[in-house]
Design a protein around this motif. Structure first.
Motif, PDB file in Angstrom:
ATOM      1  N   ASP A   1       3.510  -4.377  -3.314  1.00  0.00           N
ATOM      2  CA  ASP A   1       3.531  -5.677  -3.846  1.00  0.00           C
ATOM      3  C   ASP A   1       1.828  -6.234  -3.201  1.00  0.00           C
ATOM      4  OD1 ASP A   1       6.016  -6.071  -4.364  1.00  0.00           O
ATOM      5  OD2 ASP A   1       6.863  -5.369  -2.514  1.00  0.00           O
ATOM      6  N   CYS A   2       1.140  -5.174  -2.930  1.00  0.00           N
ATOM      7  CA  CYS A   2      -0.364  -5.735  -1.535  1.00  0.00           C
ATOM      8  C   CYS A   2      -1.375  -5.093  -3.098  1.00  0.00           C
ATOM      9  CB  CYS A   2      -0.195  -4.997  -0.393  1.00  0.00           C
ATOM     10  SG  CYS A   2       0.284  -3.564  -0.408  1.00  0.00           S
ATOM     11  N   MET A   3      -1.534  -4.419  -4.298  1.00  0.00           N
ATOM     12  CA  MET A   3      -2.509  -4.141  -4.752  1.00  0.00           C
ATOM     13  C   MET A   3      -3.639  -5.238  -4.767  1.00  0.00           C
ATOM     14  SD  MET A   3      -2.791  -1.023  -6.459  1.00  0.00           S
ATOM     15  CE  MET A   3      -1.692  -0.733  -6.545  1.00  0.00           C
ATOM     16  N   THR A   4      -4.872  -4.477  -4.082  1.00  0.00           N
ATOM     17  CA  THR A   4      -6.223  -4.660  -4.480  1.00  0.00           C
ATOM     18  C   THR A   4      -6.924  -4.200  -5.474  1.00  0.00           C
ATOM     19  OG1 THR A   4      -7.320  -3.433  -2.600  1.00  0.00           O
ATOM     20  CG2 THR A   4      -6.164  -5.383  -1.846  1.00  0.00           C
ATOM     21  N   PRO A   5      -8.197  -4.653  -6.124  1.00  0.00           N
ATOM     22  CA  PRO A   5      -8.766  -3.660  -6.919  1.00  0.00           C
ATOM     23  C   PRO A   5      -9.584  -2.723  -6.342  1.00  0.00           C
ATOM     24  CG  PRO A   5      -9.219  -6.345  -6.748  1.00  0.00           C
ATOM     25  CD  PRO A   5      -8.701  -5.541  -5.659  1.00  0.00           C
ATOM     26  N   GLU A   6      -9.023  -2.577  -5.082  1.00  0.00           N
ATOM     27  CA  GLU A   6     -10.241  -1.371  -3.883  1.00  0.00           C
ATOM     28  C   GLU A   6      -9.245  -0.641  -4.619  1.00  0.00           C
ATOM     29  OE1 GLU A   6     -12.731  -4.198  -2.698  1.00  0.00           O
ATOM     30  OE2 GLU A   6     -10.381  -3.944  -3.153  1.00  0.00           O
ATOM     31  N   LEU A   7      -7.957  -0.875  -3.408  1.00  0.00           N
ATOM     32  CA  LEU A   7      -6.411   0.329  -4.471  1.00  0.00           C
ATOM     33  C   LEU A   7      -6.348   0.777  -5.672  1.00  0.00           C
ATOM     34  CD1 LEU A   7      -3.471  -1.197  -2.099  1.00  0.00           C
ATOM     35  CD2 LEU A   7      -4.579   0.779  -2.221  1.00  0.00           C
ATOM     36  N   GLU A   8      -6.835  -0.152  -7.051  1.00  0.00           N
ATOM     37  CA  GLU A   8      -6.611   0.165  -8.559  1.00  0.00           C
ATOM     38  C   GLU A   8      -7.646   1.288  -8.426  1.00  0.00           C
ATOM     39  OE1 GLU A   8      -6.189  -3.577 -10.652  1.00  0.00           O
ATOM     40  OE2 GLU A   8      -4.675  -4.055 -10.310  1.00  0.00           O
ATOM     41  N   HIS A   9      -8.800   1.765  -7.942  1.00  0.00           N
ATOM     42  CA  HIS A   9      -9.969   2.163  -8.275  1.00  0.00           C
ATOM     43  C   HIS A   9      -9.301   3.322  -7.262  1.00  0.00           C
ATOM     44  CE1 HIS A   9     -13.845   3.451  -8.751  1.00  0.00           C
ATOM     45  NE2 HIS A   9     -14.320   3.821  -7.370  1.00  0.00           N
ATOM     46  N   MET A  10      -8.893   3.104  -6.038  1.00  0.00           N
ATOM     47  CA  MET A  10      -8.159   4.773  -5.610  1.00  0.00           C
ATOM     48  C   MET A  10      -7.328   5.573  -6.649  1.00  0.00           C
ATOM     49  SD  MET A  10      -6.976   5.081  -1.779  1.00  0.00           S
ATOM     50  CE  MET A  10      -5.253   5.101  -2.476  1.00  0.00           C
TER      51      MET A  10
ATOM     52  N   TYR B   1      -6.984  12.277  -3.738  1.00  0.00           N
ATOM     53  CA  TYR B   1      -7.761  11.311  -3.906  1.00  0.00           C
ATOM     54  C   TYR B   1      -9.280  11.723  -2.473  1.00  0.00           C
ATOM     55  CZ  TYR B   1      -3.583   8.899  -4.962  1.00  0.00           C
ATOM     56  OH  TYR B   1      -2.410   8.382  -5.707  1.00  0.00           O
ATOM     57  N   THR B   2     -10.113   9.904  -2.915  1.00  0.00           N
ATOM     58  CA  THR B   2     -11.197  10.814  -1.849  1.00  0.00           C
ATOM     59  C   THR B   2     -11.652   9.551  -0.702  1.00  0.00           C
ATOM     60  OG1 THR B   2     -12.631   9.334  -2.897  1.00  0.00           O
ATOM     61  CG2 THR B   2     -12.817  11.003  -3.785  1.00  0.00           C
ATOM     62  N   ARG B   3     -11.581   9.573   0.748  1.00  0.00           N
ATOM     63  CA  ARG B   3     -11.941   9.567   1.415  1.00  0.00           C
ATOM     64  C   ARG B   3     -12.287   8.230   1.515  1.00  0.00           C
ATOM     65  NH1 ARG B   3     -13.065  12.053   7.801  1.00  0.00           N
ATOM     66  NH2 ARG B   3     -13.266  10.231   8.983  1.00  0.00           N
ATOM     67  N   ALA B   4     -13.407   8.158   0.794  1.00  0.00           N
ATOM     68  CA  ALA B   4     -14.501   7.030   0.893  1.00  0.00           C
ATOM     69  C   ALA B   4     -13.374   5.966   0.565  1.00  0.00           C
ATOM     70  CB  ALA B   4     -15.664   6.659  -0.382  1.00  0.00           C
ATOM     71  N   HIS B   5     -12.734   5.949  -1.127  1.00  0.00           N
ATOM     72  CA  HIS B   5     -11.996   5.134  -1.612  1.00  0.00           C
ATOM     73  C   HIS B   5     -10.392   4.948  -0.644  1.00  0.00           C
ATOM     74  CE1 HIS B   5     -13.326   6.888  -6.080  1.00  0.00           C
ATOM     75  NE2 HIS B   5     -14.085   6.223  -5.264  1.00  0.00           N
ATOM     76  N   LEU B   6     -10.104   5.264  -0.153  1.00  0.00           N
ATOM     77  CA  LEU B   6      -9.177   4.923   0.972  1.00  0.00           C
ATOM     78  C   LEU B   6      -9.771   4.242   1.583  1.00  0.00           C
ATOM     79  CD1 LEU B   6      -6.270   5.424   2.350  1.00  0.00           C
ATOM     80  CD2 LEU B   6      -6.925   6.836   3.706  1.00  0.00           C
TER      81      LEU B   6
ATOM     82  N   THR C   1      -8.895  -3.633   2.343  1.00  0.00           N
ATOM     83  CA  THR C   1      -9.493  -4.790   2.088  1.00  0.00           C
ATOM     84  C   THR C   1      -7.660  -5.234   1.508  1.00  0.00           C
ATOM     85  OG1 THR C   1      -8.964  -3.465  -0.372  1.00  0.00           O
ATOM     86  CG2 THR C   1     -11.518  -4.943   0.001  1.00  0.00           C
ATOM     87  N   SER C   2      -6.575  -4.320   1.955  1.00  0.00           N
ATOM     88  CA  SER C   2      -5.388  -4.341   2.611  1.00  0.00           C
ATOM     89  C   SER C   2      -4.295  -3.973   2.774  1.00  0.00           C
ATOM     90  CB  SER C   2      -5.237  -3.574   0.943  1.00  0.00           C
ATOM     91  OG  SER C   2      -3.706  -3.630   0.603  1.00  0.00           O
ATOM     92  N   PRO C   3      -3.987  -5.630   3.814  1.00  0.00           N
ATOM     93  CA  PRO C   3      -4.088  -5.538   5.699  1.00  0.00           C
ATOM     94  C   PRO C   3      -2.253  -4.818   5.330  1.00  0.00           C
ATOM     95  CG  PRO C   3      -5.115  -7.148   5.149  1.00  0.00           C
ATOM     96  CD  PRO C   3      -5.430  -6.472   3.787  1.00  0.00           C
TER      97      PRO C   3
END
Length: 247
Positions: free
Chosen positions: A17-26, A105-110, A116-118
């Motif tokens: 319910d809070c997906m962003t491009p950065e989350l999708e990338h992670m 997962y990578t820490r940088a992606h997290l 970007t996703s509160p």
């Protein structure tokens, strides 16, 4: 350790319910890993480049003293995260007590995803707060109790955590518990010797509080007496242990 293509886990469920491009990338770059019994997932001092979402299995999070003695800090399983740290190196050692499946997962992606996703950041805060609550319970258990009380409190802790972190999502607590850890693991968690743990288990059996199905499973026969012995207020649903009424 072996790795295969990305798969989905509970973190991706939380993010729907809070997906962003950065989350999708992670999530796209997450890789599922398989660890054998006794294999280290993370080691002390290793750079905190990655973190893991546990899919299946049990992990012991521990720290070794200069004298070689081990203190187990937590037992972790499905639907928990491992390796999120504020330091450049992992302060603890994480070892598979059973075969383990986890998503890496990578820490940088997290960090990019949290920025970007509160909504997702709020979910992660809840997860980390529960880890902190568990640490507080552990400190209280080993600091204020005699051996049999520590063990009773440990069984109540297992009952609640195995319900909350069931592989297929939160469940109502049950009185048949898995014991994937050894007696030595339990001793190192509770700050006791293996002989003391064995005597405490025997005393509980004699009091008809518990019964063993085998070496890796135990049935609670008298939950009220176990709560009285272990401290009823330690693991109530009011503290967010299961999300269900703790009957």
């Amino acid at each position: 350790m072996s790795t295969v293509d990305q798969t989905s886990g509970f973190l991706e469920e939380l993010a729907q319910d809070c997906m962003t491009p950065e989350l999708e990338h992670m999530f796209l770059n997450g890789r599922i890993c398989h660890f054998d019994l006794g294999e280290n997932i993370i080691t002390e001092g290793e750079p905190t480049t990655y973190f893991y979402e546990i899919i299946d299995g049990t992990i012991a999070l521990a720290r070794n003293g200069r004298d070689g003695r081990r203190q187990i800090l937590n037992f972790m399983g499905p639907r928990q995260i491992l390796g999120v740290a504020s330091t450049p190196g992992y302060p603890n050692l994480a070892t598979a007590l059973t075969p383990v499946v986890a998503i890496k997962y990578t820490r940088a992606h997290l960090e990019n995803a949290l920025a970007t996703s509160p909504g997702f950041a709020s979910q992660i805060r809840v997860i980390l707060t529960r880890i902190l609550e568990s640490a507080h319970d552990h400190i209280y258990t080993i600091g204020q109790r005699v051996a049999i009380e520590r063990l009773a409190s440990f069984l109540l802790y297992l009952r609640s955590t195995q319900a909350r972190y069931a592989k297929n999502g939160p469940q109502s607590p049950v009185n048949e518990l898995e014991l994937p850890m050894t007696r030595l693991d339990i001793a190192d968690f509770l700050g006791l010797t293996i002989e003391t743990v064995s005597r405490a288990f025997s005393a509980m059996k004699q009091k008809k509080l518990i019964a063993f199905k085998d070496s890796h499973s135990v049935k609670i026969l008298n939950i009220s007496a176990l709560r009285e012995l272990g401290g009823r207020e330690d693991f109530t649903d009011k503290r967010g242990r299961t999300g269900y009424e703790d009957d």
